[in-house]
Scaffold this motif. Structure first.
Motif, mmCIF file in Angstrom:
data_model
loop_
_atom_site.group_PDB
_atom_site.id
_atom_site.type_symbol
_atom_site.label_atom_id
_atom_site.label_comp_id
_atom_site.label_asym_id
_atom_site.label_seq_id
_atom_site.Cartn_x
_atom_site.Cartn_y
_atom_site.Cartn_z
ATOM 1 N N GLY A 1 24.868 80.857 -29.599
ATOM 2 C CA GLY A 1 24.562 82.287 -29.470
ATOM 3 C C GLY A 1 23.307 82.444 -28.641
ATOM 4 O O GLY A 1 22.313 83.035 -29.050
ATOM 5 N N ALA A 2 23.364 81.896 -27.429
ATOM 6 C CA ALA A 2 22.159 81.736 -26.597
ATOM 7 C C ALA A 2 21.624 83.052 -26.052
ATOM 8 O O ALA A 2 20.463 83.133 -25.646
ATOM 9 C CB ALA A 2 22.463 80.782 -25.442
ATOM 10 N N GLY A 3 22.440 84.096 -26.017
ATOM 11 C CA GLY A 3 21.974 85.402 -25.533
ATOM 12 C C GLY A 3 21.489 85.315 -24.094
ATOM 13 O O GLY A 3 22.122 84.696 -23.229
ATOM 14 N N THR A 4 20.354 85.932 -23.837
ATOM 15 C CA THR A 4 19.822 85.955 -22.468
ATOM 16 C C THR A 4 19.070 84.668 -22.125
ATOM 17 O O THR A 4 18.530 84.539 -21.030
ATOM 18 C CB THR A 4 18.881 87.145 -22.275
ATOM 19 N N GLY A 5 18.985 83.748 -23.090
ATOM 20 C CA GLY A 5 18.437 82.428 -22.760
ATOM 21 C C GLY A 5 17.009 82.173 -23.214
ATOM 22 O O GLY A 5 16.389 81.202 -22.768
ATOM 23 N N THR A 6 16.526 82.993 -24.117
ATOM 24 C CA THR A 6 15.145 82.804 -24.584
ATOM 25 C C THR A 6 14.936 81.380 -25.095
ATOM 26 O O THR A 6 13.974 80.703 -24.709
ATOM 27 C CB THR A 6 14.843 83.816 -25.718
ATOM 28 N N GLY A 7 15.839 80.926 -25.971
ATOM 29 C CA GLY A 7 15.710 79.577 -26.532
ATOM 30 C C GLY A 7 16.009 78.512 -25.501
ATOM 31 O O GLY A 7 15.292 77.505 -25.394
ATOM 32 N N THR A 8 17.064 78.731 -24.725
ATOM 33 C CA THR A 8 17.447 77.757 -23.690
ATOM 34 C C THR A 8 16.280 77.481 -22.742
ATOM 35 O O THR A 8 15.951 76.328 -22.447
ATOM 36 C CB THR A 8 18.665 78.285 -22.896
#
Ligand SMILES: C[S@@+](CC[C@H](N)C(=O)[O-])C[C@H]1O[C@@H](n2cnc3c(N)ncnc32)[C@H](O)[C@@H]1O
Length: 303
Positions: free
Chosen positions: A77-84
């Motif tokens: 559930g990476a979304g816009t990539g904050t964690g990535t």
């Protein structure tokens, strides 16, 4: 239309989705709100900047347990990539598989990865976490990351069992969620209206926001060991330009959402707060609680 509150203190609508794995009415805590894409993109960027200390805390804890830097990670559930992006920046050799059911989110993530010059270490996968998502991974991961996403799935226990199978022995899962501890300081938001902050938080709670979840027992039941739960918080201060802009955009969203919920005097007071934030004269602060779980896949777990 699928709804998601996709970043700390952001309630948004997502227009495009491969399918709607969880219709709106099945998602407690997902409230209708504004969808001004420009503001939203800005809010997500500000959110990533202001939330960075929470991510650092989570990555520090995961690193301490892993012992060596991860080489393969999966962002659920990476979304816009904050964690990535945080993982790619922190661990220069990691290859990250970023999973999400929203093409729009993955497009934003890919663009952000390119801007951050880490696109060669980020692979996006348009998948439903309630399906056979582990099949997109080429091999066992060292680190799995589920930030504000586990509460979205239909069967979290099943997803956690899949994560066990997707990790190598000794691999680590990081989960983050809201704790619900949202506090504005001063409590009148600088307006002289006693308790405005508390009424705002209560009105949002009546819309089911923020979504909170507790995962310690579910993690242990799924077979994870060494489960730790840490408390952290996103803080925003109007004394910084990013903090002031964040609070202004966020309160503008909330005001629109709560037009029918707050008395007219509170809505007018919110206008005063927003004007002060925009003018740079506000001293408002926000603390928004986060929980972080660190859990380990033991040697003997079934794959
Ligand atoms: C609250 S956002 C969190 C995004 C990101 N992890 C972060 O920390 O900013 C939740 C994300 O989970 C995704 N999501 C929700 N349900 C999903 C599902 N069943 N399968 C895949 N992704 C899902 C949404 O599209 C959204 O991008």
């Amino acid at each position: 239309m699928p709804l998601t509150n996709c970043a700390p203190n952001v309630i948004i609508m997502t227009h495009t989705h491969i399918s709607d794995p969880h219709p709106h009415h099945e998602r407690p805590g997902h409230s209708p709100a504004l969808n001004h894409d420009t503001d939203l993109a800005e809010l997500l960027d500000l959110d990533a900047a202001l939330g960075a200390p929470v991510l650092v805390e989570a990555m520090d804890a995961a690193s301490a347990v892993l012992g060596t830097a991860p080489r393969r990670a999966v962002d659920l559930g990476a979304g816009t990539g904050t964690g990535t992006l945080a993982l790619a920046t922190r661990f220069p050799d990691v290859l990250i598989h970023s999973l999400d059911a929203s093409p729009k989110m993955l497009d934003r993530l890919s663009a952000a990865a390119a801007r951050a010059d880490v696109a060669n270490r980020v692979e996006t996968h348009l998948v439903d976490l309630d399906g056979d998502w582990p099949s997109v991974l080429p091999g066992p991961a060292d680190l799995a990351w589920a930030a504000l996403s586990l509460h979205h799935v239909t069967d979290p226990a099943q997803v956690l069992r899949q994560v066990i199978g997707a990790l190598r022995p000794g691999g680590v899962l990081v989960v983050t969620e809201f704790t619900g501890g949202t506090k504005y300081e001063p409590a009148d938001l600088g307006t002289g209206r006693d308790g405005l902050g508390e009424r705002l938080v209560s009105a949002l709670a009546a819309h089911g926001y923020p979504v909170t979840a507790e995962w310690s027992m579910a993690l242990s039941s799924a077979g994870f060991t060494s489960v730790q739960r840490l408390e952290s918080a996103l803080t925003a201060s109007a004394r910084t330009p990013d903090g002031a802009r964040y609070l202004a955009v966020q309160l503008t969203h909330y005001r629109a959402l709560l037009t029918d919920d707050l008395p007219a005097d509170d809505l007018s007071a919110l206008d005063v707060t927003i004007a002060a934030l925009t003018a740079g004269t506000s001293e408002l602060g926000l603390t928004s609680g986060r929980a972080i779980w660190i859990a380990v896949r033991p040697d003997g777990a079934d794959r």
